[in-house]
Design an enzyme around this catalytic site. Structure first.
Site, PDB file in Angstrom:
ATOM      1  N   LEU A  38       0.815  -1.216   0.000  1.00 37.91           N
ATOM      2  CA  LEU A  38       0.000   0.000   0.000  1.00 37.91           C
ATOM      3  C   LEU A  38       0.851   1.270   0.000  1.00 37.91           C
ATOM      4  CD1 LEU A  38      -2.805  -1.062   2.536  1.00 37.91           C
ATOM      5  CD2 LEU A  38      -2.715  -1.383   0.046  1.00 37.91           C
ATOM      6  N   HIS A  42      -3.406   4.226  -2.465  1.00 36.71           N
ATOM      7  CA  HIS A  42      -4.358   3.379  -1.733  1.00 36.71           C
ATOM      8  C   HIS A  42      -4.957   4.167  -0.549  1.00 36.71           C
ATOM      9  CE1 HIS A  42      -1.524   0.231  -3.441  1.00 36.71           C
ATOM     10  NE2 HIS A  42      -2.689  -0.212  -3.875  1.00 36.71           N
ATOM     11  N   SER A 191       2.597   0.406  -6.827  1.00 34.00           N
ATOM     12  CA  SER A 191       3.334  -0.586  -6.033  1.00 34.00           C
ATOM     13  C   SER A 191       4.552  -1.071  -6.820  1.00 34.00           C
ATOM     14  CB  SER A 191       2.439  -1.773  -5.694  1.00 34.00           C
ATOM     15  OG  SER A 191       1.293  -1.327  -5.005  1.00 34.00           O
TER      16      SER A 191
END
Ligand code: AMP
Length: 288
Positions: A38, A42, A191
């Site tokens: 995350l 996010h 990510s």
């Protein structure tokens, strides 16, 4: 914050949270599906869910069916402990962390195929990707039964596929889309940015730079797709190490190419930087 991995457990936990305080119609459930690792992108979805819904459920599941055979499923970052700290800090009530065996027990043979839109943009270069995405999101919706689910504009083609799926299957879920969160220099958070070397990180900046250049032209009144495409390609060509996958001016709902952006358009790019595939996009508002 409760963390559960099994489907019966999450069902019981959602039902209990909904019914708490004896609310007659049940409290609203906001859902944020993720693959973990995350970051601030996010976090923005979690905050949107927290501000709009009484209960927030997040899931962390690196979904094997959306990765191609030569993609990064095995090395995709898995940072559960750190993720849980962010989820807790953002006031998430419930986290669902199923295993692949729970989501896909032996013998599963039902998949969700959103025809047409799934074969465009990322779907064209990642065959089967959106079948995996639509299948896992449909399953998660059935398991969690949220009122509203939060996704990022970062994955613009995914947004188009999921909107179409919800429409076609009459799923009782509102889809909320949150803006792209960027680094101060413009790079869209992902990510996968952790895979980049310092030099690749610098090269990766040309994706957002290309989009901003086309957006600036559009703000000056340019709405011919061909001109916007030329501007984006010229910008990307300044980084010869970059392997461009697509540069597109498309309708944000159908992902079909547009000749003219005056009624609004999605500008989208995808490129390989070293061994990492990155995507980015900008939505142009209608100008007439
Ligand atoms: P992922 O964990 O990569 O599957 O992403 C989970 C959700 O976060 C998806 O809805 C993404 O679109 C969203 N997301 C990823 N990166 C960003 C970003 N930079 N800004 C906003 N949302 C994002």
């Amino acid at each position: 914050m409760q963390i559960v991995s099994s489907i019966p457990e999450i069902r019981v936990a959602v039902r209990a949270l909904r019914a708490r305080n004896g609310a007659a119609s049940g409290r609203s459930v906001g859902f944020v599906p993720t693959m973990g690792a995350l970051h601030e992108g996010h976090r923005s979805l979690l905050q949107a869910a927290r501000s709009r819904c009484e209960i927030v459920v997040a899931s962390i599941f690196v979904n094997p069916t959306q990765f191609g055979p030569n993609e990064d499923f095995n090395r995709y970052p898995r940072t559960l402990e750190q993720d849980c700290r962010m989820l807790e800090a953002e006031g998430v009530d419930l986290v669902f962390t199923p295993t692949a065996e729970i989501m896909y027990p032996p013998g599963v043979s039902t998949f969700v195929e959103v025809a047409g839109v799934s074969d465009r943009l990322d779907g064209a270069s990642r065959p089967g990707h959106f079948r995996g995405v639509a299948t896992v999101v449909a399953k998660l919706f059935h398991i969690v039964q949220p009122d509203c689910a939060f996704f990022g504009q970062k994955d613009a083609a995914q947004v188009a596929v999921l909107r179409q799926m919800v429409r076609d299957l009459n799923l009782p879920v509102e889809i909320a889309i949150c803006p792209i969160v960027r680094e101060p220099d413009g790079l869209a958070l992902s990510s996968r940015n952790g895979y980049l070397s310092v030099e690749e990180r610098r090269q990766a900046l040309s994706l957002s730079r290309a989009l901003f250049a086309a957006e600036a032209l559009a703000k000056q009144g340019e709405h011919r797709a061909e001109t916007l495409l030329l501007a984006m390609r010229a910008c990307l060509q300044q980084e010869p190490a970059l392997r461009v996958d697509y540069v597109a001016v498309v309708d944000p709902d159908t992902l079909l190419p547009l000749e003219d952006a005056a009624n609004g358009a999605l500008l989208a790019v995808a490129a390989h930087v070293g061994g990492t595939r990155l995507i980015d996009n900008i939505l142009l508002p209608p100008t007439r």
